[in-house]
Design a protein around this motif. Sequence first.
Motif, mmCIF file in Angstrom:
data_model
loop_
_atom_site.group_PDB
_atom_site.id
_atom_site.type_symbol
_atom_site.label_atom_id
_atom_site.label_comp_id
_atom_site.label_asym_id
_atom_site.label_seq_id
_atom_site.Cartn_x
_atom_site.Cartn_y
_atom_site.Cartn_z
ATOM 1 N N ALA A 117 0.816 -1.211 0.000
ATOM 2 C CA ALA A 117 0.000 0.000 0.000
ATOM 3 C C ALA A 117 0.850 1.261 0.000
ATOM 4 N N ALA A 118 2.033 1.184 0.605
ATOM 5 C CA ALA A 118 2.919 2.351 0.676
ATOM 6 C C ALA A 118 3.418 2.775 -0.699
ATOM 7 N N LEU A 119 3.310 1.872 -1.685
ATOM 8 C CA LEU A 119 3.774 2.164 -3.034
ATOM 9 C C LEU A 119 2.611 2.391 -4.013
ATOM 10 N N ALA A 120 1.409 2.536 -3.472
ATOM 11 C CA ALA A 120 0.217 2.636 -4.317
ATOM 12 C C ALA A 120 0.225 3.868 -5.209
ATOM 13 N N SER A 121 0.912 4.935 -4.786
ATOM 14 C CA SER A 121 0.923 6.173 -5.572
ATOM 15 C C SER A 121 1.821 6.092 -6.805
ATOM 16 N N TRP A 122 2.669 5.041 -6.877
ATOM 17 C CA TRP A 122 3.558 4.877 -8.018
ATOM 18 C C TRP A 122 2.847 4.058 -9.113
ATOM 19 N N ASN A 123 3.225 4.317 -10.343
ATOM 20 C CA ASN A 123 2.633 3.593 -11.471
ATOM 21 C C ASN A 123 3.394 2.276 -11.650
ATOM 22 N N LEU A 124 3.111 1.311 -10.777
ATOM 23 C CA LEU A 124 3.838 0.043 -10.760
ATOM 24 C C LEU A 124 2.949 -1.102 -11.223
ATOM 25 N N GLU A 125 3.568 -2.056 -11.864
ATOM 26 C CA GLU A 125 2.858 -3.256 -12.313
ATOM 27 C C GLU A 125 3.657 -4.484 -11.887
ATOM 28 N N LEU A 126 2.992 -5.402 -11.218
ATOM 29 C CA LEU A 126 3.651 -6.610 -10.733
ATOM 30 C C LEU A 126 3.365 -7.760 -11.693
#
Length: 321
Positions: A243-252
Amino acid sequence: MQTILSIENLSKVYASGFRALSNVSLDIRRGEIFALLGPNGAGKTTLISIICGIVNASEGRVRVAGHDIVADYRSARSLIGLVPQELTTDAFETVWATVSFSRGLFGKPANPAYVERVLRDLSLWEKRNNKIITLSGGMKRRVLIAKALAHEPQVLFLDEPTAGVDVELRRDMWELVRGLKANGVTIILTTHYIDEAEEMADRIGVINAGEIMLVEHKDVLMRKLGRKQLTLQLEAQLSAIPAALASWNLELAESGTELTYTYDSENERNDIIALLKNLSEAGIGFTDLQTKQSSLEEIFVSLVRKDPMATATGKGEVSAR
């Protein structure tokens, strides 16, 4: 740089009601290579045909080195060379005769040394006495280029010049184009080979449905619209993005071992540093990383498809001047 070709509010509506061009305005700079990209039917050939006096515009104005293409047609047209898509030559003339005749059509005095140089540059010298009907398709394409150069134009239009030709001709043509540019000739290129535009052009224009979508320097276009991706190979498998990285445009990735960050290049360095810091704080380590930037072809496709992100990022920020 000085403008050599000025197009103002150009429109073309055919008798059927079809609007091929709509209020096109564009300035081409002296000595640049300008690539005009667009899908079939976008209006590229219509635009070139109007500039070259083959088709009449419905509205608007075009000037070549200050000469109006309607009011001062002969002066304007004498500055232009055109290599059309179609193979249109006198089949029973020799190569030498047809190129020399093209020079004479524009009132240029005979200059055998210049014609010879053009033919040699295009690997046509050994075929100079051959009739056009005996030449291969690639050689006929070379003759079209030689004809376009015969009167020493200041502006050269290449309308899909390498469509269906061999690798050797493509290589020879681009060597010739670089030489022409070095001598101050302006090149306007339409092509379906976007890698050619990416390699050769100084500026890129995109036309679709008769309208100019954008015009921009190639490097600036790649920087503004070229999406980049940073892919991280993770030390340990993740089940979900914290959740701490939710603001980044990341894809797992489905495997849980690969994390991808998609970004633009405006604040690239600072963004990546901040991301890596956030990953470290979240206890996520990585073993390897790699970056990838979208190609000009991907940018072009996204624009033509009216990709909301590409349109919002690009169309409102660049102009045709």
